[in-house]
Design a protein around this motif. Structure first.
Motif, PDB file in Angstrom:
ATOM      1  N   HIS A 134       5.444  14.977  -4.429  1.00  0.00           N
ATOM      2  CA  HIS A 134       4.300  14.522  -5.232  1.00  0.00           C
ATOM      3  C   HIS A 134       2.970  14.802  -4.534  1.00  0.00           C
ATOM      4  N   ARG A 135       2.915  14.506  -3.244  1.00  0.00           N
ATOM      5  CA  ARG A 135       1.757  14.860  -2.420  1.00  0.00           C
ATOM      6  C   ARG A 135       2.274  15.281  -1.059  1.00  0.00           C
ATOM      7  N   ILE A 136       1.521  16.132  -0.392  1.00  0.00           N
ATOM      8  CA  ILE A 136       1.975  16.722   0.865  1.00  0.00           C
ATOM      9  C   ILE A 136       1.636  15.798   2.036  1.00  0.00           C
ATOM     10  N   ASP A 137       2.654  15.489   2.825  1.00  0.00           N
ATOM     11  CA  ASP A 137       2.465  14.709   4.053  1.00  0.00           C
ATOM     12  C   ASP A 137       1.956  15.666   5.129  1.00  0.00           C
ATOM     13  N   ILE A 138       0.694  15.551   5.491  1.00  0.00           N
ATOM     14  CA  ILE A 138       0.090  16.521   6.416  1.00  0.00           C
ATOM     15  C   ILE A 138       0.494  16.264   7.873  1.00  0.00           C
ATOM     16  N   ARG A 139       1.337  15.253   8.102  1.00  0.00           N
ATOM     17  CA  ARG A 139       1.831  14.985   9.461  1.00  0.00           C
ATOM     18  C   ARG A 139       3.170  15.660   9.727  1.00  0.00           C
ATOM     19  N   VAL A 140       3.859  16.032   8.655  1.00  0.00           N
ATOM     20  CA  VAL A 140       5.220  16.578   8.775  1.00  0.00           C
ATOM     21  C   VAL A 140       5.229  18.035   8.302  1.00  0.00           C
ATOM     22  N   PRO A 141       5.694  18.976   9.133  1.00  0.00           N
ATOM     23  CA  PRO A 141       5.770  20.374   8.669  1.00  0.00           C
ATOM     24  C   PRO A 141       6.513  20.451   7.334  1.00  0.00           C
TER      25      PRO A 141
ATOM     26  N   ASN B 201       0.848  -1.188   0.000  1.00  0.00           N
ATOM     27  CA  ASN B 201       0.000   0.000   0.000  1.00  0.00           C
ATOM     28  C   ASN B 201       0.886   1.240   0.000  1.00  0.00           C
ATOM     29  N   PHE B 202       0.372   2.300  -0.608  1.00  0.00           N
ATOM     30  CA  PHE B 202       1.140   3.537  -0.644  1.00  0.00           C
ATOM     31  C   PHE B 202       0.701   4.474   0.469  1.00  0.00           C
ATOM     32  N   GLU B 203       1.694   5.070   1.115  1.00  0.00           N
ATOM     33  CA  GLU B 203       1.444   6.040   2.174  1.00  0.00           C
ATOM     34  C   GLU B 203       2.240   7.295   1.849  1.00  0.00           C
ATOM     35  N   VAL B 204       1.634   8.448   2.004  1.00  0.00           N
ATOM     36  CA  VAL B 204       2.337   9.694   1.717  1.00  0.00           C
ATOM     37  C   VAL B 204       3.361   9.959   2.818  1.00  0.00           C
ATOM     38  N   SER B 205       4.591  10.274   2.413  1.00  0.00           N
ATOM     39  CA  SER B 205       5.654  10.522   3.392  1.00  0.00           C
ATOM     40  C   SER B 205       6.514  11.710   2.979  1.00  0.00           C
ATOM     41  N   GLY B 206       6.706  12.623   3.936  1.00  0.00           N
ATOM     42  CA  GLY B 206       7.616  13.746   3.736  1.00  0.00           C
ATOM     43  C   GLY B 206       8.755  13.719   4.730  1.00  0.00           C
ATOM     44  N   ASP B 207       8.979  12.563   5.320  1.00  0.00           N
ATOM     45  CA  ASP B 207      10.038  12.381   6.317  1.00  0.00           C
ATOM     46  C   ASP B 207      11.410  12.593   5.668  1.00  0.00           C
ATOM     47  N   PRO B 208      12.307  13.336   6.301  1.00  0.00           N
ATOM     48  CA  PRO B 208      13.606  13.658   5.682  1.00  0.00           C
ATOM     49  C   PRO B 208      14.401  12.442   5.216  1.00  0.00           C
ATOM     50  N   ALA B 209      14.453  11.393   6.034  1.00  0.00           N
ATOM     51  CA  ALA B 209      15.217  10.203   5.643  1.00  0.00           C
ATOM     52  C   ALA B 209      14.608   9.581   4.383  1.00  0.00           C
ATOM     53  N   TYR B 210      13.283   9.620   4.303  1.00  0.00           N
ATOM     54  CA  TYR B 210      12.617   9.066   3.112  1.00  0.00           C
ATOM     55  C   TYR B 210      12.853   9.952   1.891  1.00  0.00           C
ATOM     56  N   VAL B 211      12.837  11.259   2.082  1.00  0.00           N
ATOM     57  CA  VAL B 211      13.124  12.184   0.974  1.00  0.00           C
ATOM     58  C   VAL B 211      14.458  11.816   0.330  1.00  0.00           C
ATOM     59  N   ARG B 212      15.471  11.630   1.166  1.00  0.00           N
ATOM     60  CA  ARG B 212      16.813  11.315   0.669  1.00  0.00           C
ATOM     61  C   ARG B 212      16.857   9.948  -0.011  1.00  0.00           C
ATOM     62  N   SER B 213      16.282   8.938   0.624  1.00  0.00           N
ATOM     63  CA  SER B 213      16.342   7.589   0.036  1.00  0.00           C
ATOM     64  C   SER B 213      15.565   7.536  -1.283  1.00  0.00           C
TER      65      SER B 213
END
Length: 346
Positions: free
Chosen positions: A129-136, A97-109
C-alpha cells in the motif's frame, strides 16, 4: 443484466479485470458517516452484475471493516469466481497510530489476516500500500514471492512507488500493477511512473480518478463536506477559489459533449491506453451507473489536448495530499546490501 463493461489484461502476468474498477474505501466511512452495510452489499452486487468485477480494498479501510464487507458481499453463490479482489497491506496499527511496514513477518501476518476477513483462499492482486523506506523493497518482495508460491496471492502490485522502486521490486518477482493517484488534476505520474510501467509490461491503476470527487462537483463538493471527512485536510481542497477554474472548464467541455464532468475525467484516463484502469469509488447507485457511462465517451486527439491544457500542472494549486511523504516521490528504499550488513543475513 448484460455486462456493459469490457475486460482487459492488466499487466503482462495474466490478470484479466474489468476496464473500470470500483474503489470500495468510501463504503466504510472514510468520507464521513458509516454507510448501511446492506446498501453497500447491494451496490457491490449491482456493480458485479453490471460487469465491474475489479474490486479495490485495503486492510486499512475501516480499518479492517471494508475487507469484511467485501467478504460478506461475495457470499452470494457464484460471485467469488466472477470478481478480482485487490487488497493492500503496509499500514501497521501501533498504539492507535499507523506506521508503514514492509517487514517480512508483517507482510505474512497482514496477508493471513486479510484472507480471513475476506473469507477467501487467495487474494487476486495484493499491493504494497505504501513503501517502507527503511526496508529494501527486495526484502518485502521476497516474502510476497513466497505467498504467491504458496497460493495465497495470485499477483503482486505496488502503490505510490517510484520508478526505481518499481524496477527493483520487479526484478525479484513480476509486478502486475502499480496503483497511483492519476487524474486531470494529479498528473505527476506522467513524468516517470507511466513510462517505467510500460517498459516493464506493468498495468496502471488510477486511484482518485475524479480528483477525490472535485472533478464531479467542483466547489459545491467542498462546501458540503461534513466535519470528519478527511478531504477537508487536503491542500487542494483548501484552495478551492483557485482550483474551481479547472472544474469549470472541464464541466464546460463536458456540457458541449453531452456528458458529465466526472464521465469526461474518467474518459480521459480510459483514452490514455488499454493498460490503464481507473477505479472510481462511490456509495451511490446513480453515481456508479454514471461512472460506467464514461466508457462510452469518445475523445479525439484534439479534445485530449484541450483537456490537458485545461488541467496542466500549473493550473492546480496545493499539494495533492496532506501527507506527501507517503507518495511515490519519497518511496526509494535502502539498497539490499545495507540490510545484509545490518541483519547479518537475508
Amino acid at each position: 443484466m448484460a455486462s456493459m463493461v469490457p475486460k482487459l489484461k492488466l499487466g503482462s502476468q495474466g490478470l484479466v479485470v474489468s476496464a473500470q474498477g470500483l474503489g470500495c474505501m468510501g463504503m466504510s466511512g472514510s468520507y464521513g458517516p458509516l454507510k448501511s452495510e446492506s446498501d453497500m452489499i447491494h451496490l457491490l452486487h449491482h456493480a458485479i452484475h453490471s460487469g465491474v468485477t475489479f474490486l479495490d480494498t485495503s486492510d486499512v479501510y475501516g480499518p479492517y471493516t471494508n475487507e469484511i464487507l467485501i467478504g460478506k458481499a461475495l457470499k452470494e453463490t457464484g460471485l467469488r469466481e466472477k470478481v478480482q479482489i485487490a487488497t493492500k497491506f503496509g499500514f501497521k496499527l501501533i498504539d492507535e497510530n499507523f506506521e508503514v511496514s514492509g517487514d517480512p513477518a508483517y507482510v505474512r501476518s497482514a496477508c493471513e489476516a486479510s484472507l480471513k476477513r475476506l473469507d477467501v483462499d487467495c487474494i487476486d492482486l495484493y499491493y504494497v500500500h505504501r513503501i517502507d523506506i527503511r526496508v529494501p523493497i527486495e526484502i518485502t518482495m521476497g516474502e510476497l514471492k513466497k505467498l504467491v508460491e504458496e497460493g495465497k496471492v495470485k499477483y503482486v502490485g505496488l502503490s505510490e512507488a517510484s520508478g526505481s522502486t518499481i524496477r527493483r521490486a520487479h526484478a525479484v518477482h513480476p509486478i502486475t500493477a502499480v496503483q497511483n493517484e492519476w487524474s486531470l488534476w494529479t498528473r505527476d505520474v506522467e513524468d516517470e511512473i507511466v513510462s517505467t510501467c510500460r517498459e516493464l509490461g506493468i498495468g496502471i491503476v488510477a486511484y482518485s480518478p475524479i480528483g477525490w470527487g472535485f472533478l464531479a462537483a467542483g466547489p459545491t463538493l467542498v462546501e458540503n463536506l461534513i466535519v470528519d471527512d478527511f478531504r477537508k485536510n487536503m491542500p487542494r481542497f483548501q484552495n478551492v477559489e483557485h482550483n474551481k477554474t479547472v472544474f469549470e472548464r472541464v464541466n464546460s467541455m463536458a456540457t458541449r459533449k453531452g456528458c458529465t464532468a466526472a464521465q469526461l475525467a474518467l474518459a480521459w484516463l480510459h483514452h490514455q491506453g488499454s493498460d490503464v484502469v481507473p477505479i472510481p469509488g462511490t456509495t451511490k447507485l446513480e453515481n456508479f451507473d454514471q461512472n460506467i457511462g464514461a466508457l462510452s465517451v469518445k475523445l479525439t486527439a484534439e479534445e485530449m489536448s484541450e483537456l490537458e491544457s485545461i488541467a496542466s500542472s500549473d493550473m492546480v494549486k496545493g499539494e495533492r495530499n496532506a501527507h506527501m511523504q507517503l507518495t511515490w516521490m519519497n518511496s526509494d528504499t535502502p539498497p539490499l546490501s545495507s540490510w545484509k550488513d545490518n541483519q547479518g543475513t537475508v
